[in-house]
Design a protein around this motif. Structure first.
Motif, PDB file in Angstrom:
ATOM      1  N   ILE A 107      23.228   2.384  -2.599  1.00  0.00           N
ATOM      2  CA  ILE A 107      21.964   1.405  -3.350  1.00  0.00           C
ATOM      3  C   ILE A 107      20.863   2.034  -2.254  1.00  0.00           C
ATOM      4  N   LEU A 108      21.059   1.710  -1.146  1.00  0.00           N
ATOM      5  CA  LEU A 108      19.920   1.922   0.457  1.00  0.00           C
ATOM      6  C   LEU A 108      19.162   3.495  -0.215  1.00  0.00           C
ATOM      7  N   GLN A 109      20.450   4.555  -0.422  1.00  0.00           N
ATOM      8  CA  GLN A 109      19.633   5.694  -0.409  1.00  0.00           C
ATOM      9  C   GLN A 109      18.466   5.630  -2.240  1.00  0.00           C
ATOM     10  N   LEU A 110      18.977   5.333  -2.290  1.00  0.00           N
ATOM     11  CA  LEU A 110      18.400   5.165  -3.472  1.00  0.00           C
ATOM     12  C   LEU A 110      17.374   3.888  -3.759  1.00  0.00           C
ATOM     13  N   ALA A 111      17.175   3.544  -3.241  1.00  0.00           N
ATOM     14  CA  ALA A 111      16.174   2.111  -2.715  1.00  0.00           C
ATOM     15  C   ALA A 111      14.897   3.032  -2.082  1.00  0.00           C
ATOM     16  N   GLY A 112      15.245   4.032  -0.643  1.00  0.00           N
ATOM     17  CA  GLY A 112      14.880   4.561   0.343  1.00  0.00           C
ATOM     18  C   GLY A 112      13.637   5.598  -0.776  1.00  0.00           C
ATOM     19  N   SER A 156       1.454  -1.095   0.302  1.00  0.00           N
ATOM     20  CA  SER A 156       0.597  -0.078   0.434  1.00  0.00           C
ATOM     21  C   SER A 156       0.715   1.252   0.460  1.00  0.00           C
ATOM     22  N   SER A 157      -0.111   2.387  -0.258  1.00  0.00           N
ATOM     23  CA  SER A 157       1.215   3.709  -0.808  1.00  0.00           C
ATOM     24  C   SER A 157       1.755   3.840   0.712  1.00  0.00           C
ATOM     25  N   VAL A 158       0.719   3.688   2.003  1.00  0.00           N
ATOM     26  CA  VAL A 158       1.272   3.684   3.153  1.00  0.00           C
ATOM     27  C   VAL A 158       2.392   3.218   3.855  1.00  0.00           C
ATOM     28  N   ALA A 159       2.849   1.927   3.328  1.00  0.00           N
ATOM     29  CA  ALA A 159       3.364   0.832   3.633  1.00  0.00           C
ATOM     30  C   ALA A 159       4.996   1.070   2.842  1.00  0.00           C
ATOM     31  N   LEU A 160       4.329   1.862   1.775  1.00  0.00           N
ATOM     32  CA  LEU A 160       5.853   1.940   0.702  1.00  0.00           C
ATOM     33  C   LEU A 160       6.413   3.140   1.454  1.00  0.00           C
ATOM     34  N   LEU A 161       5.544   4.386   1.803  1.00  0.00           N
ATOM     35  CA  LEU A 161       6.220   5.358   2.554  1.00  0.00           C
ATOM     36  C   LEU A 161       7.177   5.417   3.640  1.00  0.00           C
ATOM     37  N   LYS A 162       6.481   4.007   4.365  1.00  0.00           N
ATOM     38  CA  LYS A 162       6.977   3.903   6.087  1.00  0.00           C
ATOM     39  C   LYS A 162       8.761   2.701   5.345  1.00  0.00           C
ATOM     40  N   ARG A 163       8.475   1.862   4.287  1.00  0.00           N
ATOM     41  CA  ARG A 163       9.628   1.149   4.272  1.00  0.00           C
ATOM     42  C   ARG A 163      10.240   2.395   3.596  1.00  0.00           C
ATOM     43  N   GLY A 164      10.273   3.416   3.061  1.00  0.00           N
ATOM     44  CA  GLY A 164      11.450   4.192   2.115  1.00  0.00           C
ATOM     45  C   GLY A 164      11.898   4.771   3.663  1.00  0.00           C
ATOM     46  N   LEU A 165      11.543   5.349   4.238  1.00  0.00           N
ATOM     47  CA  LEU A 165      12.142   6.390   5.684  1.00  0.00           C
ATOM     48  C   LEU A 165      12.728   5.562   6.349  1.00  0.00           C
ATOM     49  N   LEU A 198      15.709   4.983   4.104  1.00  0.00           N
ATOM     50  CA  LEU A 198      16.839   5.639   4.231  1.00  0.00           C
ATOM     51  C   LEU A 198      18.038   6.311   5.029  1.00  0.00           C
ATOM     52  N   ALA A 199      17.190   6.061   6.287  1.00  0.00           N
ATOM     53  CA  ALA A 199      17.668   5.238   7.783  1.00  0.00           C
ATOM     54  C   ALA A 199      18.900   4.859   8.028  1.00  0.00           C
ATOM     55  N   LEU A 200      18.500   3.662   7.667  1.00  0.00           N
ATOM     56  CA  LEU A 200      19.191   1.715   7.404  1.00  0.00           C
ATOM     57  C   LEU A 200      20.677   2.523   6.530  1.00  0.00           C
ATOM     58  N   GLY A 201      20.140   3.784   5.856  1.00  0.00           N
ATOM     59  CA  GLY A 201      21.400   3.434   4.553  1.00  0.00           C
ATOM     60  C   GLY A 201      22.332   4.672   5.563  1.00  0.00           C
ATOM     61  N   PHE A 202      22.013   5.399   5.716  1.00  0.00           N
ATOM     62  CA  PHE A 202      22.681   6.470   6.728  1.00  0.00           C
ATOM     63  C   PHE A 202      22.830   5.893   7.722  1.00  0.00           C
ATOM     64  N   VAL A 235      28.906  10.558   5.833  1.00  0.00           N
ATOM     65  CA  VAL A 235      27.519  10.152   6.245  1.00  0.00           C
ATOM     66  C   VAL A 235      26.264  10.029   5.154  1.00  0.00           C
ATOM     67  N   LEU A 236      26.959  11.320   4.270  1.00  0.00           N
ATOM     68  CA  LEU A 236      25.189  11.610   3.828  1.00  0.00           C
ATOM     69  C   LEU A 236      25.745  11.045   2.113  1.00  0.00           C
TER      70      LEU A 236
END
Length: 377
Positions: A136-141, A75-84, A87-91, A131-132
């Motif tokens: 690929i995790l930033q891309l995925a997020g 769902s849109s909400v699930a994708l948005l949560k997973r994206g954030l 991104l947190a995992l990437g940084f 850190v910034l």
């Protein structure tokens, strides 16, 4: 070759095979980049083979798109949560890769720091730059956020593929674009960068996820359509690979550039190559008994994100022992084998620790609550 999942949807075993093998290959790629000397990287058989394997990035992204369409959590909400979360995992991964060995262990080789044109001690601004770094995790997020926000526009089979084609065509047009205000530069870089602070900008790499979404919906169709889709991957892959290679030969600088910042021809070439790999993986699953290898491959496929973080962390921490780009061919092969084993063992240990925590932590908390009540606190 398919296998039933818990929700009744067909599981394409070739996806697990491609993603699982790609996880193993990425350990070899990153070990080569960080450990092997210049001659090994550019002139040896190992360098040639592993650099070709490095094109497996597109495999991850195509499989990511396919998996999104087969998942119940899309769902849109699930994708948005997973994206954030991604991104947190990437940084967080960047902090583990760079900040810990530089500022905590103080083991990062000076040659690595000098490769950035810096000198020790590294400043706060330089640590922030590391850190910034866009990986690929930033891309995925970022891609998950974009797809989550535009999910209604990406319904059906062909809408995401058309969107992916538009991304490919415009990738060089928007490359390097930044808004006039400085505060928006970093986000623009994650989307359109043409420099190496961001290795995988959203344009054009999100196109592989979008094509994967369309492909996943085709594969999720009735059995006759799925068979036809898998059969057509061979001619489609050959056609796209040939077209992309022709465009790259015509103008390599524009159409391929430096791999990380691809132009249209390079993206089409990699898309075709990935489809050929998918077709070969499906053929292998159909013709060869992989029952003994599949448990390991599925293990890698299920834990792709955490394995990615673990292996990059181990590779960067290991530079304190072996140096930066200091090993010959034989030593690099040995380092690849050791790091692959350590990565898999670390994931196993994490899994078992998580199981123990889930099993015993509630009991421990219950005992502690009982003691607190009995003591009258």
């Amino acid at each position: 070759m398919t296998q039933s999942t818990m929700d009744g949807q067909p599981r394409i075993v070739a996806i697990d095979l491609m993603r699982g093998l790609a996880v193993m290959m990425m350990v070899c790629v990153h070990t080569l980049w960080m450990y092997a000397d210049t001659a090994t990287q550019s002139s040896s058989w190992l360098g040639q083979v592993v650099h070709f394997m490095g094109k497996g990035t597109a495999v991850f992204l195509l499989c990511m798109g396919i998996s999104m369409t087969l998942s119940r959590r899309s769902s849109s909400v699930a994708l948005l949560k997973r994206g954030l979360q991604v991104l947190a995992l990437g940084f967080g991964m960047n902090a583990l890769k760079f900040v810990v060995p530089i500022s905590v262990f103080v083991t990062m080789p000076e040659t690595f720091i000098q490769a950035y044109g810096w000198e020790s001690p590294v400043t706060f601004g330089q640590l922030r730059y590391l850190v910034l770094t866009g990986d690929i995790l930033q891309l995925a997020g970022m891609s998950l956020l974009i797809i989550g926000l535009s999910k209604r526009l990406l319904s059906g089979i062909w809408a995401p593929m058309l969107a992916g084609l538009m991304v490919i065509v415009t990738s060089k047009v928007v490359a390097g674009w930044r808004p006039p205000w400085e505060q928006g530069h970093y986000v623009a870089d994650l989307l359109f960068a043409d420099h190496f602070h961001v290795y995988f900008p959203v344009f054009p790499w999100i196109s592989f996820i979008l094509f994967g979404m369309g492909l996943g919906r085709l594969l999720n169709s009735e059995r006759s359509i799925r068979k036809l889709t898998l059969k057509r991957m061979l001619p489609a892959g050959v056609l796209l690979t040939a077209l992309g290679a022709t465009l790259c030969a015509y103008n390599f600088e524009y159409h391929f550039a430096d791999f990380f910042h691809l132009g249209p021809g390079g993206a089409i070439y990699l898309l075709g190559l990935t489809l050929l790999m998918f077709w070969l993986a499906h053929l292998l699953c159909e013709k060869v008994d992989l029952s003994k290898a599949m448990p390991l491959i599925r293990f890698c496929s299920r834990h792709v994100t955490s394995l990615y973080i673990i292996q990059w962390t181990l590779v960067c921490w290991g530079m304190g022992l072996v140096g930066f780009q200091a090993l010959g061919t034989g030593e690099t092969v040995l380092a690849m084998a050791i790091l692959l084993c350590l990565t898999l063992l670390s994931q196993k240990l994490m899994n078992h620790t998580g199981i123990l925590c889930r099993e015993y932590l509630p009991k421990i908390l219950e005992v502690l609550r009982g003691r607190v009540k009995s003591s009258g606190i």
